[in-house]
Structures are given as C-alpha cells and as structure tokens.
Design a protein around this motif. Structure first.
Motif, PDB file in Angstrom:
ATOM      1  N   LEU A   1      12.926  10.760   3.158  1.00 19.74           N
ATOM      2  CA  LEU A   1      12.396  11.596   2.074  1.00 19.74           C
ATOM      3  C   LEU A   1      12.844  11.087   0.701  1.00 19.74           C
ATOM      4  CD1 LEU A   1      12.886  15.198   3.581  1.00 19.74           C
ATOM      5  CD2 LEU A   1      10.951  13.629   3.829  1.00 19.74           C
ATOM      6  N   SER A   2      13.068   9.786   0.594  1.00 18.67           N
ATOM      7  CA  SER A   2      13.489   9.232  -0.685  1.00 18.67           C
ATOM      8  C   SER A   2      12.281   8.942  -1.562  1.00 18.67           C
ATOM      9  CB  SER A   2      14.301   7.949  -0.460  1.00 18.67           C
ATOM     10  OG  SER A   2      13.489   6.949   0.110  1.00 18.67           O
ATOM     11  N   ALA A   3      12.556   8.695  -2.848  1.00 24.09           N
ATOM     12  CA  ALA A   3      11.462   8.445  -3.802  1.00 24.09           C
ATOM     13  C   ALA A   3      10.821   7.080  -3.608  1.00 24.09           C
ATOM     14  CB  ALA A   3      11.997   8.574  -5.230  1.00 24.09           C
ATOM     15  N   SER A   4      11.574   6.103  -3.128  1.00 25.36           N
ATOM     16  CA  SER A   4      11.038   4.749  -2.958  1.00 25.36           C
ATOM     17  C   SER A   4       9.994   4.724  -1.846  1.00 25.36           C
ATOM     18  CB  SER A   4      12.167   3.771  -2.630  1.00 25.36           C
ATOM     19  OG  SER A   4      13.089   3.702  -3.694  1.00 25.36           O
ATOM     20  N   PRO A   5       8.889   4.018  -2.040  1.00 24.24           N
ATOM     21  CA  PRO A   5       7.849   3.937  -1.008  1.00 24.24           C
ATOM     22  C   PRO A   5       8.377   3.291   0.271  1.00 24.24           C
ATOM     23  CG  PRO A   5       7.019   3.159  -3.121  1.00 24.24           C
ATOM     24  CD  PRO A   5       8.491   3.307  -3.273  1.00 24.24           C
ATOM     25  N   ASP A   6       7.864   3.744   1.407  1.00 25.73           N
ATOM     26  CA  ASP A   6       8.210   3.171   2.708  1.00 25.73           C
ATOM     27  C   ASP A   6       7.127   2.190   3.144  1.00 25.73           C
ATOM     28  OD1 ASP A   6      10.565   4.544   3.019  1.00 25.73           O
ATOM     29  OD2 ASP A   6       9.636   6.242   4.041  1.00 25.73           O
ATOM     30  N   ASP A   7       7.488   1.344   4.092  1.00 27.54           N
ATOM     31  CA  ASP A   7       6.488   0.451   4.671  1.00 27.54           C
ATOM     32  C   ASP A   7       5.357   1.263   5.285  1.00 27.54           C
ATOM     33  OD1 ASP A   7       7.927  -1.756   3.957  1.00 27.54           O
ATOM     34  OD2 ASP A   7       8.980  -1.924   5.867  1.00 27.54           O
ATOM     35  N   VAL A   8       4.150   0.756   5.178  1.00 29.19           N
ATOM     36  CA  VAL A   8       2.976   1.440   5.722  1.00 29.19           C
ATOM     37  C   VAL A   8       2.964   1.261   7.239  1.00 29.19           C
ATOM     38  CG1 VAL A   8       0.465   1.556   5.677  1.00 29.19           C
ATOM     39  CG2 VAL A   8       1.726   1.010   3.588  1.00 29.19           C
ATOM     40  N   PRO A   9       2.997   2.350   8.013  1.00 29.55           N
ATOM     41  CA  PRO A   9       3.141   2.241   9.470  1.00 29.55           C
ATOM     42  C   PRO A   9       2.112   1.346  10.151  1.00 29.55           C
ATOM     43  CG  PRO A   9       3.449   4.515   8.781  1.00 29.55           C
ATOM     44  CD  PRO A   9       2.988   3.759   7.580  1.00 29.55           C
ATOM     45  N   LEU A  10       0.840   1.437   9.754  1.00 30.43           N
ATOM     46  CA  LEU A  10      -0.227   0.716  10.446  1.00 30.43           C
ATOM     47  C   LEU A  10      -0.832  -0.400   9.593  1.00 30.43           C
ATOM     48  CD1 LEU A  10      -2.016   3.704  12.222  1.00 30.43           C
ATOM     49  CD2 LEU A  10      -0.344   2.126  13.160  1.00 30.43           C
ATOM     50  N   TYR A  11      -0.043  -0.913   8.650  1.00 27.53           N
ATOM     51  CA  TYR A  11      -0.532  -1.990   7.792  1.00 27.53           C
ATOM     52  C   TYR A  11      -0.895  -3.224   8.613  1.00 27.53           C
ATOM     53  CZ  TYR A  11      -0.539  -5.380   3.923  1.00 27.53           C
ATOM     54  OH  TYR A  11      -0.892  -6.352   3.022  1.00 27.53           O
ATOM     55  N   GLY A  12      -0.090  -3.522   9.631  1.00 29.88           N
ATOM     56  CA  GLY A  12      -0.376  -4.666  10.496  1.00 29.88           C
ATOM     57  C   GLY A  12      -1.698  -4.526  11.219  1.00 29.88           C
ATOM     58  N   LEU A  13      -2.034  -3.307  11.618  1.00 27.34           N
ATOM     59  CA  LEU A  13      -3.306  -3.082  12.298  1.00 27.34           C
ATOM     60  C   LEU A  13      -4.478  -3.316  11.343  1.00 27.34           C
ATOM     61  CD1 LEU A  13      -4.782  -2.135  14.854  1.00 27.34           C
ATOM     62  CD2 LEU A  13      -4.565   0.217  14.008  1.00 27.34           C
ATOM     63  N   ALA A  14      -4.343  -2.876  10.106  1.00 28.99           N
ATOM     64  CA  ALA A  14      -5.410  -3.079   9.118  1.00 28.99           C
ATOM     65  C   ALA A  14      -5.621  -4.569   8.839  1.00 28.99           C
ATOM     66  CB  ALA A  14      -5.075  -2.337   7.826  1.00 28.99           C
ATOM     67  N   LYS A  15      -4.525  -5.327   8.762  1.00 28.18           N
ATOM     68  CA  LYS A  15      -4.659  -6.772   8.537  1.00 28.18           C
ATOM     69  C   LYS A  15      -5.333  -7.449   9.727  1.00 28.18           C
ATOM     70  CE  LYS A  15      -0.370  -7.839   7.475  1.00 28.18           C
ATOM     71  NZ  LYS A  15       0.745  -8.694   7.015  1.00 28.18           N
ATOM     72  N   LEU A  16      -5.017  -7.006  10.937  1.00 29.30           N
ATOM     73  CA  LEU A  16      -5.679  -7.563  12.115  1.00 29.30           C
ATOM     74  C   LEU A  16      -7.172  -7.249  12.104  1.00 29.30           C
ATOM     75  CD1 LEU A  16      -3.119  -6.864  14.992  1.00 29.30           C
ATOM     76  CD2 LEU A  16      -3.993  -9.089  14.292  1.00 29.30           C
ATOM     77  N   ALA A  17      -7.514  -6.037  11.671  1.00 25.88           N
ATOM     78  CA  ALA A  17      -8.927  -5.657  11.605  1.00 25.88           C
ATOM     79  C   ALA A  17      -9.691  -6.556  10.629  1.00 25.88           C
ATOM     80  CB  ALA A  17      -9.062  -4.189  11.200  1.00 25.88           C
ATOM     81  N   VAL A  18      -9.085  -6.865   9.483  1.00 27.69           N
ATOM     82  CA  VAL A  18      -9.723  -7.751   8.506  1.00 27.69           C
ATOM     83  C   VAL A  18      -9.833  -9.165   9.071  1.00 27.69           C
ATOM     84  CG1 VAL A  18      -9.469  -8.814   6.231  1.00 27.69           C
ATOM     85  CG2 VAL A  18      -9.020  -6.373   6.521  1.00 27.69           C
ATOM     86  N   ARG A  19      -8.813  -9.584   9.803  1.00 27.12           N
ATOM     87  CA  ARG A  19      -8.865 -10.918  10.416  1.00 27.12           C
ATOM     88  C   ARG A  19     -10.033 -11.007  11.400  1.00 27.12           C
ATOM     89  NH1 ARG A  19      -6.246 -15.495  11.840  1.00 27.12           N
ATOM     90  NH2 ARG A  19      -6.305 -16.143  14.026  1.00 27.12           N
TER      91      ARG A  19
END
Length: 497
Positions: free
Chosen positions: A240-258
């Motif tokens: 619950l910190s102010a700094s953004p966290d890694d996007v959980p499914l970012y890897g899946l989105a990159k695979l979809a674009v690939r």
C-alpha cells in the motif's frame, strides 16, 4: 520558475508505458490496431521494410493497411484479468462497519457504486495496472463517500519523513454545458496536501485565461477537529505504498503483442504465396506483348494461351519452409501466453502429486491473485478507517477480510475420515472439523456449525437403534452408535461416489 500543477512524478513517467500497454491490450484488437491510447498506427505493428520501401505514398499506406487488417491480436489479456478478479472475489468478502458507515454498503461512491462493486473495481485495476487510489470525502449533505482513482489519474505525490503528505489527482474529463447541451473537455486537477498539521485540498481548473484555483478547503471531522493526515490511500499489487508496483500481467500483454506481430508476418506471407503464379516465357518484349494483347493475362479453362515458337509456360509456387518456421514461432509464443494465464486461473488439484508438492505449486500459482486480493481488501479497509475518523466513528470497528481459499477442493473419503478421526481424538474442536468439511464440499456453504449439530440431534432423537439407512452398506451390520458422525460421513461419501 512558476508553480506547475501538471508536473508528473518521475516514477509515473517510468511506469506509464506499461500501464498504456495493459490498457490497450485490455481493450482488444481494435484498440491495438488503432494504435492504442496514443493513436499511433505503427506503435504495435511497425511497417515492413518491403512496404516502407514503396515510393508511392498512397500505395504504401494501402499495402500497410492490408498487412495490418489480416493480422489477428490474441484476446487473452482481458479474459485473464477478469477471470483472476472473478476468482479472488468469487467468495464473499467479510465487511464490518460501524453504524455511521453502514450506508456505504449500498452507496459507496457519488456515482452510485456499492461497496462490493467498488471493491471489485479496485481489484480489477490492481490486476490490470497494479495500482489504484481511494480518497474519502463528505458531500454537501454530510454523507461520507469514497472516490476511486485509476493509476493514470494519480500524477504526482511526495512525502515528508517517509509519510505521504502530498498527492495530485488528474480529474480532467468531458463536461456538458447545461445552457447549450454541448460537451467539451475540461482540464482539472485536485491537489491534496498536509500543511501545518492540517489536511487541505484545492482544485485547479484551466480556463482561457490560464490556470485558476478554487479556495482551498481544510477538512474537519464531525466535532470540527482538523484532519491531520492525508486520507488518500494508495493500493498496489504488492503493498500500500505510494510508489507504483510492477504490473502483474505485463508479461502476458507483451506476449500477446509478440503473437500479433508474428501473425501479421505469417498471414502476409500466406497471402503472397498461397496461390501459384503463372509464367509465360518466349516474348522478346513482354511489356509490348501484354500491351498488344499477345501475352496471356488470365487463366482458366475458357482462356487459350498461344505462345510464340520456343515459348514455355509454368507456375511459380512457394514450397513453404519459412512459413513452417513462422507457424512454430507463433505456436510457441501463444503456448507461453496460455500457460501464463492457466497458472493463474486454474487449479490442477486432480493431478497425482504429494501433499507438499501440491501445496507448493498452488502457493506459487495463486501468489499473484492472493497478494492482489489481500491488498485490495487492506486498501479498502484503510480508506474506510479514514472515513470512520472523518465521521467520528470508531475506526477499529472497520474490518475487510477476503476469503483467500480461491478454489474449491472436494475432500476424498480418506481425507474426510482423517478429519473426523482427528476431532474424535481431541486434536481440534468440532467447529474446526466442521469448517474443514464445509470447505471440502461435504457440508453446504449456507449451513452453520450450530445448524449441523441441531440436524445431528434431530436424527438421533428418539432412536433406540440405528435406522436402516445407518447400516454398513458393505457388511450389512449396524453402525457403531458411538462413532456415528464418522460413519454417517463415510456412508454419505460412499453413496455420493
């Protein structure tokens, strides 16, 4: 240098590309082909070098449009995000509130979302971008509410002694002129900050004359005491910190674009090579022969080809090794994407594996959605506690607790026997055994432990001997009355199987 409300935090700028990709992938093929939020038509599918080399601008654009039209973007991101959200909130979340906050269950936001719906929206946003924000408020009638902010709207923040005391929220959007009924875009920001130990907020609106600010408002509770802390709550995929966290499914989105890019090249190659090309040989000046109507330009049974002496005709046909390699690359990338999704959305509990191996596998596969579920609930609880302070209620009476047992695990006959034997031997209470049996699908979800005890008592009341249905189904002998609970469950399991 004058104060600029539009300045964005450096981490915002760093994470924005990943958030944008997730938004575009969630919106699907049409959004991807349109260039997403940026409206850049070449963002996700660059122009092929062969098309780029065309000198005619009109023909080059037409060729690229056809190239993009044939490509298919795999719709795997949105179903995975929504499926994961459905799993984590598939079972009711326990929400307890003080009496003053009870109305929030029916209307938590100013646009009418229930508290459960707001919770679901927060969880969906965390699975999509890994970040969400909640800001408590009180309307003109004195009623509390929560305002939700997607990560792209949380543009700037700061802290003093590691305690967040400043945040800027982008509230720009379309507004309707009630006099003309025309819509226009309004650029507006809400600045929230703590000054001299008092939480304040002011709104910035851009007009033709420049930026205008409304009067700052100092927040007070029901007893007219100043709110001393920033009530805005950051929700992240990891904390619950102010700094953004890694996007959980970012890897899946990159695979979809690939996969999308590979498919574009593959379908382009199929189009260019799927039909054999006829070739006529023997004309001294092919261009003139075509102009004079001497060279054949069409094929078919009704078309006679007459070639000059010594001429020849044949087909050029692509054999396809390169296409096979492209197809395998697509299958490999798509398999990785599907596996990525399946690890989050499925429970392969029926496979034969040891208890420790199964526990480790399920722990790894559910880690993402469990963490998100816990943070979504913890963030909502923290925001509701801030509302309670604002309303003069007891924040300790606020409780938001998710059910993190996401998948139903039906117990086997051996597991049922072991649970009841453990209870009979005094290893744990009847209520503990009941809870485990209920989670294992033996006892209905809507039945309480007291209800079950009453039903057992009703079955046993007035019976001098076990009824016919309590005879052992194998030996035909009466069941031991001292072990009836165990035997009833074992027999029920036999009947069910």
């Amino acid at each position: 240098m004058p104060f600029d409300i539009t300045v964005r935090h450096p981490l915002y700028e760093a994470f924005l590309p990943s958030w944008t990709l997730m938004r575009d992938a969630m919106d699907g093929e049409d959004a991807i082909k349109a260039g997403g939020k940026d409206k850049n038509p070449f963002k996700y599918l660059p122009m092929k070098s062969g098309i780029l080399a065309m000198s005619d601008d009109v023909k080059r654009q037409a060729a690229y449009d056809a190239y993009k039209l044939r490509a298919e973007f795999p719709e795997i991101v949105a179903p995975t995000v929504r499926g994961a959200t459905g799993i984590m909130l598939g079972k009711p979340t326990t929400i307890e509130l003080p009496k003053a906050l009870e109305p929030l269950k029916a209307k938590a936001t100013q646009d009418g979302l229930t508290l459960d719906s707001l919770h679901r929206r927060a969880a969906l946003e965390l699975m999509t971008t890994g970040r969400y924000g909640l800001l408590p408020g009180v309307d003109s009638g004195g009623n509390p509410y929560l305002a939700g902010y997607v990560t792209e709207s949380i543009v700037n923040w700061d802290a003093t002694d590691q305690v967040t005391d400043y945040v800027v929220l982008d509230e720009s959007g379309a507004v309707r002129d009630r006099a003309t009924n025309q819509w226009s875009n309004e650029e507006a920001y809400l600045e929230c900050f703590v000054e001299n130990g008092v939480y304040k907020a002011r709104r910035w609106i851009k007009t033709r004359a420049g930026w205008q600010t409304e009067d700052e408002i100092a927040a007070q509770d029901r007893r007219r005491r100043a709110i001393s802390e920033l009530p805005f709550v950051f929700l992240g995929a990891n904390d619950l910190s102010a700094s953004p966290d890694d996007v959980p499914l970012y890897g899946l989105a990159k695979l979809a674009v690939r996969v999308y890019r590979l498919d574009a090249d593959y379908t382009f190659a199929l189009h260019m090579t799927s039909e054999p090309t006829p070739v006529a040989i023997g004309f001294d000046d092919p261009a003139q022969a075509i102009k004079d109507g001497l060279a054949p330009t069409t094929i078919g049974a009704s078309k006679l080809w007459v070639l000059p002496k010594g001429g020849d005709a044949k087909y050029l046909e692509f054999s396809g090794p390169g296409l096979d390699a492209q197809a395998k690359a697509i299958d490999a990338a798509l398999s990785r994407a599907v596996m990525f999704s399946a690890q989050i959305l499925t429970d392969n509990s029926r496979t034969a594996e040891s208890g420790e191996a199964k526990k480790l596998r399920l722990s790894n596969e559910q880690a993402t959605i469990k963490t998100v579920a816990l943070n979504a609930s913890a963030g909502l609880e923290k925001a509701l506690k801030n509302v309670a302070v604002w309303m003069g209620a007891n924040p300790n009476e606020v409780k938001v607790e998710p059910d993190t047992d996401f998948f139903d695990h039906d117990l086997t006959a051996q597991e049922i026997t072991a649970i009841v034997q453990g209870w009979q031997q005094g290893a744990y209470s009847w209520r503990t055994a009941f809870d485990r049996l209920q989670k294992g699908g033996v006892i209905p979800d809507d039945r309480t432990a007291d209800d079950e005890q009453e039903l057992i008592a009703e079955d046993m009341e007035g019976r001098d001997a076990p009824p016919e249905e309590l005879f052992d189904p194998v030996t035909g002998k009466p069941l031991d009355p001292t072990k009836l609970p165990l035997q009833i469950i074992k027999q029920a399991e036999e009947i069910r199987r």
